[in-house]
Design an enzyme around this catalytic site. Structure first.
Site, short mmCIF file in Angstrom:
data_model
loop_
_atom_site.label_atom_id
_atom_site.label_comp_id
_atom_site.label_asym_id
_atom_site.label_seq_id
_atom_site.Cartn_x
_atom_site.Cartn_y
_atom_site.Cartn_z
N TYR A 116 -15.18 -1.87 8.40
CA TYR A 116 -13.78 -1.51 8.61
C TYR A 116 -13.36 -1.86 10.04
O TYR A 116 -12.32 -2.49 10.27
CB TYR A 116 -13.60 -0.02 8.35
CG TYR A 116 -12.18 0.50 8.49
CD1 TYR A 116 -11.19 0.12 7.60
CD2 TYR A 116 -11.86 1.40 9.50
CE1 TYR A 116 -9.90 0.61 7.71
CE2 TYR A 116 -10.57 1.90 9.62
CZ TYR A 116 -9.60 1.51 8.72
OH TYR A 116 -8.32 2.00 8.84
N GLY A 121 0.82 -1.21 0.00
CA GLY A 121 0.00 0.00 0.00
C GLY A 121 0.85 1.25 0.00
O GLY A 121 0.48 2.28 0.57
N ARG A 141 -1.12 -0.73 -7.94
CA ARG A 141 -0.98 0.11 -9.14
C ARG A 141 0.33 -0.17 -9.88
O ARG A 141 1.28 -0.70 -9.31
CB ARG A 141 -1.08 1.58 -8.75
CG ARG A 141 -2.50 1.99 -8.38
CD ARG A 141 -2.60 3.47 -8.13
NE ARG A 141 -2.36 3.78 -6.73
CZ ARG A 141 -2.30 5.02 -6.25
NH1 ARG A 141 -2.41 6.06 -7.05
NH2 ARG A 141 -2.10 5.23 -4.96
N ASP A 200 2.48 -1.79 -4.42
CA ASP A 200 1.08 -1.37 -4.46
C ASP A 200 0.43 -2.12 -5.61
O ASP A 200 1.12 -2.69 -6.47
CB ASP A 200 0.97 0.15 -4.67
CG ASP A 200 -0.34 0.71 -4.16
OD1 ASP A 200 -0.36 1.32 -3.08
OD2 ASP A 200 -1.38 0.53 -4.84
N ASP A 230 -0.60 -7.38 -5.72
CA ASP A 230 -1.94 -7.54 -5.17
C ASP A 230 -1.78 -8.39 -3.91
O ASP A 230 -1.44 -9.57 -4.00
CB ASP A 230 -2.84 -8.23 -6.19
CG ASP A 230 -4.25 -8.47 -5.65
OD1 ASP A 230 -4.51 -8.20 -4.46
OD2 ASP A 230 -5.11 -8.94 -6.44
N GLY A 262 -0.54 4.75 -0.99
CA GLY A 262 -1.67 5.29 -0.25
C GLY A 262 -1.28 6.46 0.63
O GLY A 262 -0.14 6.93 0.62
#
Length: 316
Positions: free
Chosen positions: A141, A8, A36, A34, A51, A11
């Site tokens: 969450y 991440g 992306r 990440d 991923d 982020g």
């Protein structure tokens, strides 16, 4: 020398923590990852597209790079998670379990995983919420984060895994845009104050929540990871406090610097999430165990946010 993987890494927390780790441990020892593509990485340095729900790809990355530490930050935040709860569970919980299993297999020595004040809910003490307060989250969450805390504690007790965690409050930064959380108003309000001179808040004016300026969050995270293992008494997740304020109070601070700023209120579905969270956190255990102490209050944070955003947005 440690070899550190950050998931991440593009982020809100990851983008800044990755840079802080590079500065401390050397760029060659930090791998950002990440979901992306590499061309979306603005920070340079070592980068792997990953991923975290693909356990085999993750395992191979750890093995190939001889990773010793993982900061597992990949997550779906509270506002977005309410819209796709099953996907949020997979990303926020199953990926952590996969990583803990890899640690059990000896692929990584130390893990940081962020929890949240969202683990608290109905029945929890609202002010000065203690470390071991009742936890009954009302959001997906929060449910996922609570399960993650139990996983961390279980794998530490049963297998000796060195996993460390902080219950982050709302995090505020000028460097990255909000990512879909219930506390995002406390970032967006500064942008709107400079760009439009007004802001419509999705929480009510008296909704007090715990917050933390990003520089303090980064400091706390690295301090915890560098703390003596034997001095740590919490193996689920540490309470972390810093600031506590409501939308009216942050608006008043902005008005001291931008007198014509206006705020209005139009609470949405995030109001119910915020109402289930603490207003102020007792972090005395973190203070005792590893010397936690924030540097920023609401006034100094507001000065810094407006100063930096003026430059970022081209107003200076």
């Amino acid at each position: 020398m440690e070899k550190i993987l950050v998931t991440g890494a593009l982020g809100q927390i990851g983008s800044e923590l990755t840079l802080a780790l590079k500065e401390k441990y050397g760029e060659e020892n930090i791998i950002a990852s990440d979901i992306r593509k590499p061309e979306d990485n603005p920070n340079g340095g070592l980068y792997e597209q990953l991923d975290v729900n693909d356990a085999e790809a993750w395992r191979k990355l750890l093995e190939d790079n001889k990773v010793t530490q993982v900061y597992h930050l990949a997550a779906m935040l509270s506002g977005v998670a309410e819209k796709v709860p099953a996907k949020a569970w997979d990303l926020n919980t199953k990926s952590l379990l996969s990583l803990l299993e890899m640690a059990k297999d000896g692929l990584v020595k130390k893990i940081f995983w962020p929890s949240s004040i969202a683990v608290y809910g109905k029945g929890a003490k609202k002010y000065d919420t203690p470390q071991d307060e009742v936890q009954s989250p009302l959001s997906m969450y929060g449910i996922a984060k609570l399960a993650g805390e139990r996983f961390c504690e279980y794998y530490n007790i049963k297998y000796g895994i060195d996993v460390r965690s902080i219950r982050y409050p709302g995090l505020i930064s000028w460097k990255t845009l909000p990512g879909g959380g219930t506390t995002d108003y406390a970032v967006d309000i500064y942008y709107k104050a400079l760009e439009d001179g007004k802001y419509e808040c999705f929480l009510s004016k008296e909704t007090t929540l715990p917050m933390l300026y990003m520089d303090d969050a980064l400091k706390a995270t690295i301090q915890l990871m560098e703390a003596d293992y034997d001095k740590l008494t919490v193996r689920s997740s540490y309470n972390l406090g810093g600031l506590s304020f409501n939308p009216r109070e942050i608006a008043d601070e902005i008005k001291k610097r931008i007198p014509n700023f206006e705020i209005s209120y139009n609470p949405d579905f995030r109001q119910a999430i915020a109402d289930s969270w603490p207003a102020k956190i007792d972090d005395s255990v973190a203070v005792k165990d590893w010397g936690w102490q924030p540097d920023f209050d609401l006034s100094s944070m507001t000065d810094t946010m407006l100063e930096k955003l003026k430059i970022k947005l081209g107003y200076e």
